[in-house]
Design a protein around this motif. Structure first.
Motif, mmCIF file in Angstrom:
data_model
loop_
_atom_site.group_PDB
_atom_site.id
_atom_site.type_symbol
_atom_site.label_atom_id
_atom_site.label_comp_id
_atom_site.label_asym_id
_atom_site.label_seq_id
_atom_site.Cartn_x
_atom_site.Cartn_y
_atom_site.Cartn_z
ATOM 1 N N TYR A 24 -28.782 -28.861 -2.878
ATOM 2 C CA TYR A 24 -28.404 -30.245 -3.202
ATOM 3 C C TYR A 24 -27.680 -30.291 -4.553
ATOM 4 N N ILE A 25 -28.173 -29.503 -5.512
ATOM 5 C CA ILE A 25 -27.540 -29.509 -6.846
ATOM 6 C C ILE A 25 -26.139 -28.882 -6.768
ATOM 7 N N GLY B 29 -37.875 -29.089 -8.693
ATOM 8 C CA GLY B 29 -37.808 -28.381 -7.405
ATOM 9 C C GLY B 29 -36.847 -27.208 -7.482
ATOM 10 N N ALA B 30 -35.724 -27.426 -8.152
ATOM 11 C CA ALA B 30 -34.726 -26.347 -8.274
ATOM 12 C C ALA B 30 -35.300 -25.191 -9.092
ATOM 13 N N LEU B 31 -36.042 -25.527 -10.163
ATOM 14 C CA LEU B 31 -36.605 -24.451 -10.995
ATOM 15 C C LEU B 31 -37.761 -23.742 -10.294
ATOM 16 N N LYS B 32 -38.387 -24.439 -9.370
ATOM 17 C CA LYS B 32 -39.415 -23.780 -8.548
ATOM 18 C C LYS B 32 -38.732 -22.730 -7.662
ATOM 19 N N GLU B 33 -37.587 -23.116 -7.097
ATOM 20 C CA GLU B 33 -36.861 -22.158 -6.241
ATOM 21 C C GLU B 33 -36.300 -21.001 -7.067
ATOM 22 N N SER B 34 -35.652 -21.304 -8.197
ATOM 23 C CA SER B 34 -35.098 -20.184 -8.982
ATOM 24 C C SER B 34 -36.252 -19.339 -9.517
ATOM 25 N N HIS C 88 -30.660 -27.131 -16.764
ATOM 26 C CA HIS C 88 -29.744 -27.993 -17.509
ATOM 27 C C HIS C 88 -28.599 -28.452 -16.601
ATOM 28 N N ALA C 89 -28.065 -27.512 -15.818
ATOM 29 C CA ALA C 89 -26.956 -27.854 -14.909
ATOM 30 C C ALA C 89 -27.430 -28.879 -13.884
ATOM 31 N N ALA C 90 -28.677 -28.735 -13.410
ATOM 32 C CA ALA C 90 -29.216 -29.701 -12.435
ATOM 33 C C ALA C 90 -29.218 -31.094 -13.046
ATOM 34 N N ALA C 91 -29.755 -31.212 -14.270
ATOM 35 C CA ALA C 91 -29.810 -32.532 -14.923
ATOM 36 C C ALA C 91 -28.393 -33.078 -15.132
#
Ligand SMILES: NC(=O)C1=CN([C@@H]2O[C@H](COP(=O)(O)OP(=O)(O)OC[C@H]3O[C@@H](n4cnc5c(N)ncnc54)[C@H](O)[C@@H]3O)[C@@H](O)[C@H]2O)C=CC1
Ligand SMILES: O=P(O)(O)OC[C@H]1O[C@](O)(CO)[C@@H](O)[C@@H]1O
Length: 380
Positions: free
Chosen positions: A326-327, A249-254, A219-222
């Motif tokens: 990046y986020i 991509g961020a959720l893949k990393e987390s 959510h924070a990324a969006a």
């Protein structure tokens, strides 16, 4: 059964209040917003509507309110008579309700020695434990010993998206149908509060980290990417291919960090991520990017939704978490003028630069590989 709930806002009314009613509690809301408290006492009930095609409604009854800023005696009395205390005020507010809560517990102990549980329902790791620490600063050593035995502060995780409300009726709340309220059993006193909506678990950490580093990270990324590109709502932001790809991509990393830390099943976690992205896209919810992005200093904290998963990933794989970096850089650029924390963040950056600011608020030293990954995306 009587419950006292601090914070009659979106989660207070739309989630915790609704579940307490369904479990048979009579709930007293404590809040500093006088209009809200007056409306609760005038109407004595409110509607919770689901954000679905059918818009199913629950009428929440057996509620009353106390202005805890102006009517502290009544608030202390309510706490002293409660069978359960819950909060949904925001992590930074817990310290401000602690004195009142300490006085309520003191008064309670004078008249009865029944156990009580106090559950902080906030987006943070160890919310109830943090509240306990704040409360205990107002107690004598002898009180601390006795109250530790009698009063439980079980940690909890809460998950339900409740956007800003725009109804004419200020009490009405529209909520997503999904919800999860998980409570750790370790510090419960006097048995489990009989609330069918709660899932009791022995160890909360995997649940809260999975939720915080998937729902809240995504959510924070969006929100931060959407704000940067000039979008107003989460739905609008998610329609942009590059934002969606970055979020995934961020959720893949987390996710990688979570899988390696807690041995979650890879396929199940991938399905969990997809379900969460679908929740963000609920067409019946219009969620402002500025609500989801609110409080960027808190959200850039060392244990919060961006920095901790990025650090876990970097440490587990030996590679800096590029998408999360990046986020994080987008969060550092968040400059919404109506958000006091965003303004404070920009002031810190102006005075001390990005690296020093990251060191202060995220506790990220200059030498950490994540730091250079983040700084790469920012002006020198
Ligand atoms: N809205 C959501 O979708 C979700 C929110 N949360 C968490 O729930 C908590 C509350 O969030 P929201 O309900 O969205 O915020 P909100 O702003 O709608 O509600 C917070 C309420 O606390 C009250 N408050 C502030 N200071 C107070 C004080 N000293 N004493 C008593 N009441 C006080 C405010 O007047 C407001 O009514 C936060 O920790 C948030 O992270 C968790 C999951 C979902
Ligand atoms: O409530 P916070 O911590 O400011 O963050 C907003 C986030 O919390 C939620 O309101 C609920 O988890 C999400 O919608 C959003 O990710």
């Amino acid at each position: 059964m009587k419950a006292v709930h601090f914070g009659a806002g979106n989660i207070g009314r739309g989630f915790i209040g609704a579940l307490l009613f369904e479990a048979g509690y009579e709930t007293t809301f404590l809040d500093v917003n006088d209009k809200l408290i007056q409306a609760i006492n005038d109407q004595k009930q409110y509607h919770v509507a689901l954000a679905t095609d059918e818009k199913e409604e629950t009428l929440v009854q057996n509620v009353s309110g106390i202005n805890s800023a102006s009517d502290t005696d009544a608030a202390i009395r309510a706490i002293s008579e409660a069978d359960l205390v819950t909060t949904a005020v925001g992590p930074n507010i817990l310290q401000h309700i602690a004195k009142l809560l300490a006085e309520g517990l003191r008064k309670r102990y004078e008249s009865n020695q029944q156990p009580l549980n106090i559950i902080a329902c906030e987006n943070m790791i160890g919310g109830s434990s943090a509240l306990k620490e704040h409360v205990f600063t107002y107690l004598e050593r002898a009180e601390q010993t006795v109250f530790s035995e009698l009063y439980g502060f079980p940690d909890a995780a809460v998950d339900r998206i409740v956007p800003n409300q725009t109804h004419e009726d200020m009490l009405r709340v529209t909520v997503e149908p999904y919800f999860e309220w998980v409570v750790e059993t370790a510090d419960l006193k006097g048995g489990q509060p009989p609330i069918p909506g709660i899932k009791y678990v022995d160890e909360l950490r995997p649940y809260i980290e999975r939720k915080l580093f998937t729902v809240n990270t995504g959510h924070a990324a969006a929100a931060y990417l959407g704000y940067l590109k000039g979008y107003s709502t989460i739905n609008e932001a998610l329609q942009v291919k590059s934002i969606r790809a970055m979020l995934q991509g961020a959720l893949k990393e987390s996710g990688e960090a979570l899988i390696r830390t807690y041995s979650f099943d890879r396929d199940e976690h991938a399905a969990y991520i997809e379900r969460i992205i679908q929740r963000f896209e609920n067409p019946h919810i219009s969620d402002d990017v500025t609500r989801v992005a609110r409080g960027p200093i808190r959200k850039l904290g060392p244990n919060d939704r961006l920095i901790r998963p990025a650090k876990l990933y970097t440490e587990a794989t030996g590679e800096p978490a590029g998408q999360l970096a990046y986020i994080i850089s987008a969060a550092l650029k968040y400059n919404y003028p109506n958000d006091p924390e965003a303004m404070e963040l920009q002031e810190q950056i102006k005075q001390h630069g990005y690296q020093k600011t990251l060191e202060t608020i995220a506790e990220l030293p200059a030498s950490h590989p994540l730091t250079s990954a983040i700084l790469n995306y920012l002006p020198a």
